[in-house]
Design a protein around this motif. Structure first.
Motif, PDB file in Angstrom:
ATOM      1  N   TYR A 333       0.828  -1.207   0.000  1.00 52.22           N
ATOM      2  CA  TYR A 333       0.000   0.000   0.000  1.00 52.22           C
ATOM      3  C   TYR A 333       0.863   1.259   0.000  1.00 52.22           C
ATOM      4  N   LYS A 334       1.891   1.269   0.861  1.00 51.90           N
ATOM      5  CA  LYS A 334       2.761   2.441   0.945  1.00 51.90           C
ATOM      6  C   LYS A 334       3.550   2.660  -0.347  1.00 51.90           C
ATOM      7  N   ALA A 335       3.964   1.571  -0.983  1.00 49.97           N
ATOM      8  CA  ALA A 335       4.710   1.686  -2.246  1.00 49.97           C
ATOM      9  C   ALA A 335       3.850   2.311  -3.331  1.00 49.97           C
ATOM     10  N   LEU A 336       2.592   1.897  -3.389  1.00 48.33           N
ATOM     11  CA  LEU A 336       1.686   2.431  -4.417  1.00 48.33           C
ATOM     12  C   LEU A 336       1.225   3.841  -4.065  1.00 48.33           C
ATOM     13  N   ARG A 337       0.917   4.055  -2.774  1.00 53.68           N
ATOM     14  CA  ARG A 337       0.425   5.372  -2.357  1.00 53.68           C
ATOM     15  C   ARG A 337       1.513   6.431  -2.461  1.00 53.68           C
ATOM     16  N   GLY A 338       2.757   6.053  -2.173  1.00 55.27           N
ATOM     17  CA  GLY A 338       3.849   7.036  -2.170  1.00 55.27           C
ATOM     18  C   GLY A 338       4.430   7.331  -3.532  1.00 55.27           C
ATOM     19  N   ALA A 339       4.091   6.520  -4.537  1.00 54.29           N
ATOM     20  CA  ALA A 339       4.672   6.709  -5.869  1.00 54.29           C
ATOM     21  C   ALA A 339       4.014   7.866  -6.608  1.00 54.29           C
ATOM     22  N   ALA A 363       4.018 -14.569  -8.593  1.00 53.26           N
ATOM     23  CA  ALA A 363       2.779 -15.139  -8.048  1.00 53.26           C
ATOM     24  C   ALA A 363       2.488 -14.582  -6.659  1.00 53.26           C
ATOM     25  N   ARG A 364       3.545 -14.386  -5.864  1.00 54.45           N
ATOM     26  CA  ARG A 364       3.361 -13.827  -4.515  1.00 54.45           C
ATOM     27  C   ARG A 364       2.805 -12.400  -4.582  1.00 54.45           C
ATOM     28  N   LEU A 365       3.335 -11.632  -5.524  1.00 47.96           N
ATOM     29  CA  LEU A 365       2.848 -10.250  -5.680  1.00 47.96           C
ATOM     30  C   LEU A 365       1.387 -10.243  -6.089  1.00 47.96           C
ATOM     31  N   TYR A 366       1.012 -11.095  -7.030  1.00 49.98           N
ATOM     32  CA  TYR A 366      -0.378 -11.123  -7.502  1.00 49.98           C
ATOM     33  C   TYR A 366      -1.326 -11.499  -6.360  1.00 49.98           C
ATOM     34  N   LYS A 367      -0.932 -12.463  -5.519  1.00 53.52           N
ATOM     35  CA  LYS A 367      -1.765 -12.852  -4.371  1.00 53.52           C
ATOM     36  C   LYS A 367      -1.858 -11.720  -3.360  1.00 53.52           C
ATOM     37  N   GLN A 370      -4.230  -9.159  -4.540  1.00 52.03           N
ATOM     38  CA  GLN A 370      -5.602  -9.634  -4.373  1.00 52.03           C
ATOM     39  C   GLN A 370      -6.053  -9.506  -2.924  1.00 52.03           C
ATOM     40  N   ARG A 371      -5.152  -9.850  -1.986  1.00 52.96           N
ATOM     41  CA  ARG A 371      -5.505  -9.740  -0.556  1.00 52.96           C
ATOM     42  C   ARG A 371      -5.749  -8.285  -0.165  1.00 52.96           C
ATOM     43  N   LEU A 372      -4.910  -7.367  -0.680  1.00 56.98           N
ATOM     44  CA  LEU A 372      -5.083  -5.943  -0.371  1.00 56.98           C
ATOM     45  C   LEU A 372      -6.415  -5.445  -0.905  1.00 56.98           C
ATOM     46  N   LYS A 373      -6.768  -5.877  -2.101  1.00 61.33           N
ATOM     47  CA  LYS A 373      -8.042  -5.459  -2.703  1.00 61.33           C
ATOM     48  C   LYS A 373      -9.231  -5.967  -1.889  1.00 61.33           C
ATOM     49  N   GLU A 374      -9.108  -7.185  -1.389  1.00 58.38           N
ATOM     50  CA  GLU A 374     -10.225  -7.780  -0.642  1.00 58.38           C
ATOM     51  C   GLU A 374     -10.329  -7.235   0.778  1.00 58.38           C
ATOM     52  N   ASP A 379      -8.873  -0.617  -4.837  1.00 56.89           N
ATOM     53  CA  ASP A 379      -8.850  -1.038  -6.240  1.00 56.89           C
ATOM     54  C   ASP A 379      -7.454  -0.814  -6.817  1.00 56.89           C
ATOM     55  N   VAL A 380      -6.698  -1.877  -6.993  1.00 56.09           N
ATOM     56  CA  VAL A 380      -5.363  -1.792  -7.587  1.00 56.09           C
ATOM     57  C   VAL A 380      -5.468  -2.201  -9.051  1.00 56.09           C
TER      58      VAL A 380
END
Length: 390
Positions: A333-339, A363-367, A370-374, A379-380
């Protein structure tokens, strides 16, 4: 004063683009050694050998002919302007003005005074630029020069953010374009008009001009037209996919801009930053480091508006205060929010796992996404390889 009729005839042939005829003409024995060297320097300038041209011009002995001295200084000034060295361009141009005045060479006076308006505008001195526009108007000899002055006045109004006034001025004088034979002057005039329409967010009016300009195959501003046409197409229809013409990549400035856009869209902002620095060095009168422009007005130009479009993909919504994230979800979340711009898969993995990118993390990133979205109802999205929070 010595009659320089043949010299002026050669310049006319050069400006009309008849290079083979020009090369034959300047071998004429009736030219003095000085005239011939001045004429040959124009070929260096055409071939973009700015430093060679400056060095060659400054070595020419001109036998105190004021006209040739003025011509030499005007050419040196032009070479410096091509290097974006506006101060030296201004200094040598000022010398040419003094000598053109002493012999009342009106065409040279107009061109040099007009160029001073361009150079001072490039240095951000809009009021000084307007002064030189008015001074050059005193030596205006024909409709072509009159149109140049109108275009320059409109460009200065645009720099001041006075878009409607600039558009009115251009529209008032548009009918005069039919009296002009010089296609380059006409195309530049219309391109300035399209640019100002866009800055004023009159998109349909701007697009109509670009649609007509794109049909012109041979013009010195072809690369700019190809590039900006693709961008405005996207602003008109957000669903359209930008596909770049291969010809754009032949131009150093526009190929840089294309690469910057593609890198930012794909989330590789660090690489885009490196290219932006190159762009700022190449065109310092428009661009500054760190994805900034020199003038406030240029924030509304097509290219920078598209950069802002990429930057603004990210939602400004704040995470629910009652929701607590931890571990890698929080890191994502911080990586996306801070970019500032979208982030690539590779960069996200390196930031979250503190390791060099390896496909085993995909695969780990995709999961994790998905967990962050849920869990956080965030919405990523991923577009063109760049991830961002919507």
């Amino acid at each position: 004063m010595k009659d320089f009729t043949l010299y002026k005839k050669a310049i006319l042939v050069f400006k009309e683009g008849h290079i083979s005829k020009y090369n034959t003409l300047i071998s004429n024995k009736f030219f003095s050694h000085s005239e011939r060297r001045l004429l040959k320097s124009r070929v260096l300038l055409r071939d973009k050998q700015w430093d060679n041209a400056i060095s060659s011009l400054l070595k020419i002995s001109l036998d105190n002919h004021l006209y040739l001295i003025a011509e030499r200084d005007a050419l040196v000034s032009y070479a410096y302007s091509c290097k974006s060295d506006w101060q030296n361009a201004f200094i040598f141009n000022d010398k040419s003005i003094d000598n053109y005045k002493m012999i009342l060479q009106l065409d040279g006076l107009f061109n040099s005074l007009y160029n001073q308006s361009v150079y001072t505008s490039r240095m951000g001195q809009v009021e000084v630029s307007s002064y030189y526009i008015e001074k050059s108007a005193e030596y205006c000899l024909n409709i072509d020069q009159e149109i140049l002055l109108v275009r320059a006045k409109a460009a200065n109004l645009s720099k001041l953010g006075m878009y409607k006034k600039a558009i009115e001025l251009l529209k008032e004088n548009e009918s005069k374009l039919v009296e002009i034979d010089n296609e380059y002057t006409i195309n530049e005039y219309r391109l300035v008009m399209a640019d100002i329409y866009f800055r004023n967010r009159e998109l349909e009016s701007a697009f109509a001009i670009y649609k007509s300009l794109i049909q012109i195959k041979k013009t010195p501003v072809r690369m700019r037209i190809l590039f900006e046409y693709k961008l405005i197409e996207y602003f008109i229809d957000k669903t359209s996919c930008i596909s770049w013409s291969e010809h754009i990549k032949d131009n150093s400035e526009y190929s840089l801009k294309v690469e910057i856009i593609d890198l930012l869209n794909s989330g590789r902002s660090d690489e885009a930053q490196d290219l932006w620095i190159k762009l700022a060095r190449k065109v310092p009168h428009y661009y500054l480091p760190n994805f900034k422009v020199r003038y406030k007005s240029d924030e509304k130009a097509l290219f920078y508006s598209y950069i802002q479009l990429i930057r603004n993909k990210k939602s400004q919504k704040v995470l629910d205060a009652n929701l607590k994230l931890s571990g890698k979800q929080e890191a994502l979340y911080k990586a996306l929010r801070g970019a500032e711009f979208p982030v690539s898969k590779e960069n996200l993995i390196e930031m979250i796992w503190a390791d060099n990118y390896d496909p085993k993390y995909d695969a780990r990133l995709y999961k994790l996404i998905q967990r962050l979205k849920e869990s956080a109802k965030i919405d990523v999205l991923c577009e063109k390889g760049g991830y961002f929070i919507k």
